[in-house]
Design an enzyme around this catalytic site. Sequence first.
Site, PDB file in Angstrom:
ATOM      1  N   GLU A 135       0.832  -1.321  -0.034  1.00  0.00           N
ATOM      2  CA  GLU A 135      -0.131  -0.029   0.020  1.00  0.00           C
ATOM      3  C   GLU A 135       0.780   1.316   0.063  1.00  0.00           C
ATOM      4  OE1 GLU A 135      -2.897  -0.493   3.353  1.00  0.00           O
ATOM      5  OE2 GLU A 135      -3.278  -2.338   2.471  1.00  0.00           O
ATOM      6  N   GLU A 241      -6.274 -10.791  -0.892  1.00  0.00           N
ATOM      7  CA  GLU A 241      -6.859 -10.422   0.463  1.00  0.00           C
ATOM      8  C   GLU A 241      -8.332 -10.553  -0.047  1.00  0.00           C
ATOM      9  OE1 GLU A 241      -5.788  -6.965   2.450  1.00  0.00           O
ATOM     10  OE2 GLU A 241      -3.528  -7.488   2.073  1.00  0.00           O
TER      11      GLU A 241
HETATM   12  O1  9MR Z   1      -6.986  -7.963   8.693  1.00  0.00           O
HETATM   13  C1  9MR Z   1      -5.878  -7.404   9.405  1.00  0.00           C
HETATM   14  C2  9MR Z   1      -6.339  -6.998  10.995  1.00  0.00           C
HETATM   15  O2  9MR Z   1      -6.293  -7.987  11.518  1.00  0.00           O
HETATM   16  C3  9MR Z   1      -4.991  -6.298  11.367  1.00  0.00           C
HETATM   17  O3  9MR Z   1      -5.374  -5.544  12.551  1.00  0.00           O
HETATM   18  C4  9MR Z   1      -4.845  -4.965  10.564  1.00  0.00           C
HETATM   19  C5  9MR Z   1      -3.491  -4.313  10.678  1.00  0.00           C
HETATM   20  O4  9MR Z   1      -2.335  -5.106  11.147  1.00  0.00           O
HETATM   21  O5  9MR Z   1      -4.512  -5.698   9.114  1.00  0.00           O
HETATM   22  C6  9MR Z   1      -5.534  -6.266   8.572  1.00  0.00           C
HETATM   23  O6  9MR Z   1      -5.141  -6.699   7.397  1.00  0.00           O
HETATM   24  C7  9MR Z   1      -4.849  -5.800   6.206  1.00  0.00           C
HETATM   25  C8  9MR Z   1      -3.786  -6.273   5.526  1.00  0.00           C
HETATM   26  O7  9MR Z   1      -2.514  -6.491   6.408  1.00  0.00           O
HETATM   27  C9  9MR Z   1      -3.191  -5.062   4.402  1.00  0.00           C
HETATM   28  N1  9MR Z   1      -4.501  -4.833   3.370  1.00  0.00           N
HETATM   29  C10 9MR Z   1      -5.558  -4.594   4.320  1.00  0.00           C
HETATM   30  C11 9MR Z   1      -5.967  -5.339   5.288  1.00  0.00           C
HETATM   31  C12 9MR Z   1      -7.173  -4.931   6.070  1.00  0.00           C
HETATM   32  O8  9MR Z   1      -6.946  -3.897   6.785  1.00  0.00           O
END
Ligand code: 9MR
Length: 328
Positions: A135, A241
């Site tokens: 990102e 994802e």
């Molecule tokens: O699903 C993930 C959540 O449990 C975590 O708290 C968060 C922060 O680390 O990240 C979420 O996953 C993200 C992913 O790592 C990157 N793309 C967006 C996802 C959703 O926020």
Amino acid sequence: MKQEPPCAEIKLYEKANFSIGVAVNTEKLKNEEKYWKLVLSQFNSLSPEKTLKPIYIHPKKDQFDFTETDHLIDFCKTYNKRLHGHTLVWDESLPLWIEKFKGDKTEWEALMKDHIQTVINHCKGYIKSWDVVNEAFNDDGTYKKNIWFNHIGETYIEQAFLYASQADPTAKLFYNDYSLETNGQKLDKVLKHFSGLKARGIKVDGVGMQMHVSVDYPSVTAINLSALSIQAQGFLVHYSELDVILSGREYLFTGKKKMFEMQKERMKQIVEGYLKLKPEYQFGITLWGVSDNDSWQTEKHPRSRPLLFDVRYRVKPAYCGFLEGLGN
Ligand code: 9MR
């Protein structure tokens, strides 16, 4: 008693010619039998939802904690599952010491290099693919002015890939982002950026389209075109994802049963679209969570029901849609 859809007992990954992944919570894998049994029976690739992020793995400057990571690696080794490394450089889930780090450009570069290479070196006996940078672009295709950009400059992206390839020259290295399936302007800029790096000899193997989509947006045509344009630039394509939320407004007018049918059709179309890629470009499709109970989307929107299994780990119509998309 509620009737389950007829495709309940099938193993998803056995029906696919590409990897079927899932984001996992390491605690639940350790402690919840229903959870880990479902993971084992349906998926053959795992992405840690939290475990590998710097806030968990790199609590102090000179201290890494690989306890949970090693547990995950052991689990994947034991059950012969691929483990995809998510994620090395992101501006979220950072420990406080990084957020507060004071240093010049050279010291920030050293910090990032140390993080990337220590993590890869620790995992390289097992992990063969990484989301190196996550990102990094805004919706208009400009660079996010995040902590890495602000201290290192735009070259942090290519430096991250360089450091990663030095640590493991054979690993598959990905750039991962959201909205690439909806936003042509962003996708163009991202592809231009990484094709440019590749042309200069920096190893970049693939692009993760996160695919946080909803039942009615974006169009399947847009998704497929985005995937094909990533392939056309010579990058592996990972739907990294995937979740499909039931959108709130539709809900009011359509009702849950109809929404689940829409979600089923959507999953089917997404998988069918993925199959239009050349097999050698199909890195896999990863669902971002196991059940509707385990999803980050549910935390934000409790009624979004974005995944293949319901809160009690029963298959949903979306699961059957996924399976139908595979041609079964
Ligand atoms: O699903 C993930 C959540 O449990 C975590 O708290 C968060 C922060 O680390 O990240 C979420 O996953 C993200 C992913 O790592 C990157 N793309 C967006 C996802 C959703 O926020």
